[in-house]
Design an enzyme around this catalytic site. Sequence first.
Site, short mmCIF file in Angstrom:
data_model
loop_
_atom_site.label_atom_id
_atom_site.label_comp_id
_atom_site.label_asym_id
_atom_site.label_seq_id
_atom_site.Cartn_x
_atom_site.Cartn_y
_atom_site.Cartn_z
N ARG A 84 39.44 37.22 34.41
CA ARG A 84 40.72 37.40 35.10
C ARG A 84 40.93 36.24 36.07
O ARG A 84 40.20 36.09 37.03
CB ARG A 84 40.78 38.74 35.85
CG ARG A 84 42.14 38.94 36.53
CD ARG A 84 42.43 40.39 36.89
NE ARG A 84 41.56 40.92 37.93
CZ ARG A 84 41.73 42.12 38.50
NH1 ARG A 84 42.73 42.90 38.12
NH2 ARG A 84 40.88 42.55 39.43
N ASP A 86 39.44 47.58 46.62
CA ASP A 86 39.66 46.15 46.44
C ASP A 86 41.03 45.82 47.00
O ASP A 86 41.62 46.62 47.72
CB ASP A 86 39.47 45.73 44.97
CG ASP A 86 40.56 46.26 44.05
OD1 ASP A 86 41.49 46.95 44.54
OD2 ASP A 86 40.50 45.99 42.84
#
Length: 723
Positions: A338, A629
Amino acid sequence: MSRVDKNGLAIETVLHDFLVEEVLPGLAVDADKFFADFSAIVHDLAPKNCALLAKRDELQVKIDDWYRRHGAPADMDEYQSFLREIGYLLPEGSDFQVSTQNVDPEIASIAGPQLVVPVMNARYALNAANARWGSLYDALYGTDAIPESDGAEKGKSYNPKRGEKVIAWVRDFLDTSAPLQDCRWKDVGSFAVKDGALVVRSIDGEQAMLTDGKHFAGYRGDAAAPTHILLKNNGIHIEIVIDAATTIGKADPAHISDVWLESAITTIMDCEDSIAAVDAEDKVVVYRNWLGLMKGDLQEEVAKGGTSFIRTLNPDLQYAGPDGAAFEVHRRSLMLVRNVGHLMISPAILDRDGNEVPEGIMDAAITGLIALYDIGPSGRRKNSRTGSMYVVKPKMHGPEEVAFAVEIFSRVEDALGLPRNTIKMGIMDEERRTTVNLKECIRAARERVVFINTGFLDRTGDEIHTSMEAGPMIRKGDMRQAAWISAYENWNVDIGLECGLAGHAQIGKGMWAMPDLMAAMLEQKIAHPKAGANTAWVPSPTAATLHATHYHRVNVARVQQGLKDRARAKLSDILSVPVAVRPNWTPEEIQRELDNNAQGILGYVVRWVDQGVGCSKVPDINNVGLMEDRATLRISAQHMANWLHHKVVTEAQIIETMRRMAAVVDRQNASDPAYQPMAGNFDDSIAFQAALDLVLKGREQPNGYTEPVLHRRRLELKAKHTA
């Protein structure tokens, strides 16, 4: 800091030296040509990047103004007409089917769990890559999936009573996943392979076969007394380990010592939301670990129980098929990477005008260069056997931004001498403008797309920020029951199937955020494959093994086939705004909401800013550990900013809450010797000030993103420590 000039790019020396000394020498890529092409990509595409970000801001200004005049939309036709008028909601084109080629079966056809792991941490990255297989016995024994009642406590040493419950659970699982004719798995006494079939003898001496012989996929050892039996169900494997020398195997009638499941079929090596990389030094750590994964030589010393060992990537294993012919079983998760989205710029490289370069362009060029070790002309082909690189692209707003990512990938392919469409794209459906234009987003990447995924967490953050002016949002815990959520989840599957992703790409669902609550995950997360998702995110290798059981119970390909005739989810539901119609919260409810949000924000931000940890398990107000996160941070910060803006709470109330919860977070981190307390140090604690910025300046943040504040404050702390 020193820099090296390369074709108009001023590259920090630590990054330049890494590329020149560690990456390029092993590749058939001319260094001068690479830097010249890289510079051309940056200077050609950075202005487009800036223009797309400006368009985000322009649309938000228009939407804010509309909400100020109308409030939450009562007339959905009028609201949709407005969104079309400003170019937020785009016309939908004719039907089409994606045409992505050279996709590995782990993505195209195998349904199973997906890990997302911070690639900045070598140990986590290795654990995830090796989580393709996991012990079901261990996963059940070591978690709350098996209750600790009736004498089945975990304890410090092996508890046979608990072991019996684990074994019984697994035998029942085998009865449904690979049933035997006229025999239960608990009654099996021995195994043999004869004439290409698995022959089972019960403890009573009766012979039995698999109900469906196709479930038998292979074995290791002697056919008359194999040491490993490989079964296959719904496209994924089960391995039965037979070893009478172990404690478990000795006590088992068939000497079964363990049952392993193919678990994390794919893993996203994350350069984005789960890491804290703010400068060239950090980015080199990210890229070096990705290099080790692509070269296959990443290793990490791991200390356990007073001893240490070197962890490396698992090798593939040889098995004999039913016909005796040898074949290889993959023992590593297929890795995607990613990259960061279009928003952030990086001080690691400056362009010819002294501007920091778009970090997403930098990631594409450098992770692509490194991927040549696997997919280049002399590549190992140990990650992708089909010669593809898989890049997950997050936080894109609409088809124009997807098309821009396609352009970046095309330019990188040209620079690296790769065939067109080698770099595949995963599209994160985590921004509202992408959701409502999803079909056109997929169309823009129809030759590259291998993945669409609903990201409930970021998507909620964007929902709050987009409609910030519409009114006070409902409580965060009520958001999962809001009308837009279920419509959004169904819409993603509906559009994906319409565009032909079944059998070609992943349709994914989001994270189970409670890594300690595995019993609840076993009960609830089966909803993802039942909804037509052929992958879903899990927080650990253990969770991957447990979630894998769901893909044995649910044939996702069959579910997807059945969903193709379903009426598409309603756009009007997706566009419904989750504002509280008549908020009547008590002061206690409001304070509890503030406390919960503040604790999550502080618990995450303090480790991000002070220690550079991008993904943390943070206890919530009920002391349940939650994976935090930047996506979870975005929701909490935007929610508090929304309530402040609409005067549900005051700034003084937020500051008081933050200070009080800082003391709670300090206590929760008391055992960490590297931890710096915030309480009593509020003015000097850069982490505490960052948390306040995220809330008090939440409305100013671009699309509600947290990265600008976090990066600025982390760089401030690093500068303070080096001063």
